[in-house]
Scaffold this motif. Structure first.
Motif, mmCIF file in Angstrom:
data_model
loop_
_atom_site.group_PDB
_atom_site.id
_atom_site.type_symbol
_atom_site.label_atom_id
_atom_site.label_comp_id
_atom_site.label_asym_id
_atom_site.label_seq_id
_atom_site.Cartn_x
_atom_site.Cartn_y
_atom_site.Cartn_z
ATOM 1 N N ARG A 1 36.439 37.271 49.262
ATOM 2 C CA ARG A 1 37.906 36.677 48.501
ATOM 3 C C ARG A 1 37.593 35.523 47.550
ATOM 4 O O ARG A 1 38.144 35.432 46.504
ATOM 5 N N ARG A 2 36.679 34.568 48.242
ATOM 6 C CA ARG A 2 36.619 33.284 47.287
ATOM 7 C C ARG A 2 35.594 33.702 46.240
ATOM 8 O O ARG A 2 35.899 33.234 45.061
ATOM 9 N N LYS A 3 34.627 34.358 46.435
ATOM 10 C CA LYS A 3 33.679 34.823 45.293
ATOM 11 C C LYS A 3 34.394 35.626 44.183
ATOM 12 O O LYS A 3 34.179 35.128 42.949
ATOM 13 N N ALA A 4 35.195 36.607 44.505
ATOM 14 C CA ALA A 4 35.932 37.175 43.428
ATOM 15 C C ALA A 4 36.776 36.404 42.529
ATOM 16 O O ALA A 4 36.734 36.415 41.474
ATOM 17 N N GLN A 5 37.656 35.365 43.137
ATOM 18 C CA GLN A 5 38.503 34.719 42.532
ATOM 19 C C GLN A 5 37.584 33.556 41.920
ATOM 20 O O GLN A 5 38.284 33.240 40.596
ATOM 21 N N LEU A 6 36.686 32.825 42.086
ATOM 22 C CA LEU A 6 35.935 31.980 41.432
ATOM 23 C C LEU A 6 35.300 32.775 40.286
ATOM 24 O O LEU A 6 35.272 32.298 39.221
ATOM 25 N N LEU A 7 34.806 33.803 40.276
ATOM 26 C CA LEU A 7 34.084 34.590 39.313
ATOM 27 C C LEU A 7 34.950 34.923 38.060
ATOM 28 O O LEU A 7 34.692 35.258 37.001
ATOM 29 N N HIS A 8 36.463 35.181 38.707
ATOM 30 C CA HIS A 8 37.333 35.420 37.764
ATOM 31 C C HIS A 8 37.482 34.259 36.760
ATOM 32 O O HIS A 8 37.781 34.723 35.434
ATOM 33 N N LEU B 1 34.843 42.821 43.234
ATOM 34 C CA LEU B 1 33.663 42.019 43.639
ATOM 35 C C LEU B 1 33.040 40.989 42.592
ATOM 36 O O LEU B 1 32.848 39.812 43.145
ATOM 37 N N ASP B 2 33.068 41.598 41.276
ATOM 38 C CA ASP B 2 32.835 40.484 40.494
ATOM 39 C C ASP B 2 33.687 39.753 39.634
ATOM 40 O O ASP B 2 33.561 39.066 38.767
ATOM 41 N N GLY B 3 35.033 40.026 40.124
ATOM 42 C CA GLY B 3 35.856 39.286 39.526
ATOM 43 C C GLY B 3 36.407 39.505 38.302
ATOM 44 O O GLY B 3 37.623 38.799 37.622
ATOM 45 N N GLN B 4 36.035 40.749 37.563
ATOM 46 C CA GLN B 4 36.263 41.046 36.272
ATOM 47 C C GLN B 4 37.965 41.617 36.260
ATOM 48 O O GLN B 4 38.289 41.733 35.433
ATOM 49 N N ARG B 5 38.135 42.224 37.120
ATOM 50 C CA ARG B 5 39.341 42.841 37.611
ATOM 51 C C ARG B 5 40.172 42.275 38.522
ATOM 52 O O ARG B 5 39.790 42.274 39.739
ATOM 53 N N LEU B 6 41.454 41.645 38.072
ATOM 54 C CA LEU B 6 41.989 40.851 39.337
ATOM 55 C C LEU B 6 43.760 41.372 38.902
ATOM 56 O O LEU B 6 44.034 41.192 38.017
#
Length: 330
Positions: free
Chosen positions: A145-152, A283-288
């Motif tokens: 959860r944190r990883k994806a939002q940070l990468l976004h 997972l990579d934050g590109q789609r949110l």
């Protein structure tokens, strides 16, 4: 303890039972939580004997693999719940965010404490904010959860898995000889409860980082049929927080997510209403996908489910399927 303390019971009030046993993990944060509830019980029921039974869960034993690969949230509750079903303990105290949405038959969440500090904190020895981190900075977190939002918001960051209790994670950040982390992300509530508030460099705004379900609140679990115990701890329940938790847990149950998927959801009370905001990310934050709903507190579960459906229909369902297939392969 820095949480609000209750008034004592009226003079002459009869104790519903003489002794209550709390099951808890042995980490410093888990012990703080158990001690806090024990103090609340003793203050409410003078003369009550409160004992603590320390246990080790599978999640405490396996520290060299991401939670997503070894089973998610239930890793921190299963052994304690079995001890409760077996009658070895009377109640368990959990961080609500660590609890699966499905509670075993025979058990129930009987009280949810007032939520405090629901957010996530950036902790660093060199940088004071997310914007200050240099390109390619290494950030540690055990949460997808944190990883994806940070990468976004910062796709350049190098997010690496970081397991262990709060003290262990801080020690890894501070390891001058072998340390690799420029910053780590931890729950604000855990840091403050353990006296590490001075380590918080910045609290990430909810516009960047929505918290985990129930983050900042404690859950007291008991046997469903044990009315004496449930009545004993009923005063610990905070209705406003419980309403928020209903909406958040309904959202999570609908998307079938857990600790192993990038889902954040946060409900806040507004008079008789609730505002519920949530995110599903790749997972990579590109789609949110992010959205919110507002409605009556009495409809908390419906609000959470409705918001989940909105995000799933917007594209979240494809992300959930992709993550499920990916985790199945690992």
């Amino acid at each position: 303890m820095n949480e609000a303390q209750p008034m004592g019971i009226p003079a002459g009030k009869k104790l519903p039972m003489e002794t209550v046993t709390i099951g808890t993990r042995g980490s410093k944060l888990a012990l703080w939580q158990a001690d806090y509830i024990a103090e609340r019980l003793r203050a409410e029921y003078p003369g009550l004997i409160v004992e603590e039974f320390l246990m080790t869960t599978k999640g405490d034993k396996i520290l060299d693999a991401p939670l997503a690969k070894i089973g998610g949230k239930g890793l921190f509750t299963k052994e304690i719940e079995q001890a409760m079903l077996d009658g070895e303990i009377d109640i368990a105290v959990h961080s609500l965010k660590d609890m699966p949405t499905e509670v075993p038959d025979g058990l129930t969440i009987t009280a949810i404490t007032q939520r405090r500090d629901a957010g996530d904190a950036l902790v660093s020895n060199y940088y004071s904010s997310l914007d200050d981190l240099p390109k390619g900075a290494v950030v540690g977190t055990s949460s997808l959860r944190r990883k994806a939002q940070l990468l976004h918001v910062r796709p350049d960051l190098d997010i690496r898995d970081l397991r262990g209790n709060v003290n262990t994670r801080l020690a890894k950040l501070d390891d001058a000889e072998n340390g690799i982390f420029d910053a780590i992300v931890l729950a604000v509530a855990g840091l403050k409860r353990l006296g590490f508030q001075d380590r918080i460099d910045t609290i990430l705004p909810t516009s960047v980082m929505l918290p985990a379900v129930g983050q900042g609140a404690l859950a007291i679990e008991a046997r469903t049929a044990d009315k004496r115990v449930r009545d004993l701890v009923a005063f610990l329940n905070d209705e406003a927080t419980a309403s928020c938790a209903k909406a958040e847990r309904a959202f999570l149950a609908r998307v079938e997510g857990g600790c192993q998927v990038p889902v954040g959801v946060y409900a806040t009370p507004d008079g008789g209403d609730l505002n519920v905001e949530a995110v599903i990310a790749s997972l990579d934050g590109q789609r949110l996908y992010r959205d919110s709903v507002t409605g009556k507190k009495a409809d908390a579960e419906t609000l959470g489910t409705r918001l989940a459906d909105k995000l799933l229909d917007a594209g979240g369902i494809e992300i959930m399927h992709e993550i499920g297939l990916l985790l199945d392969r690992k």
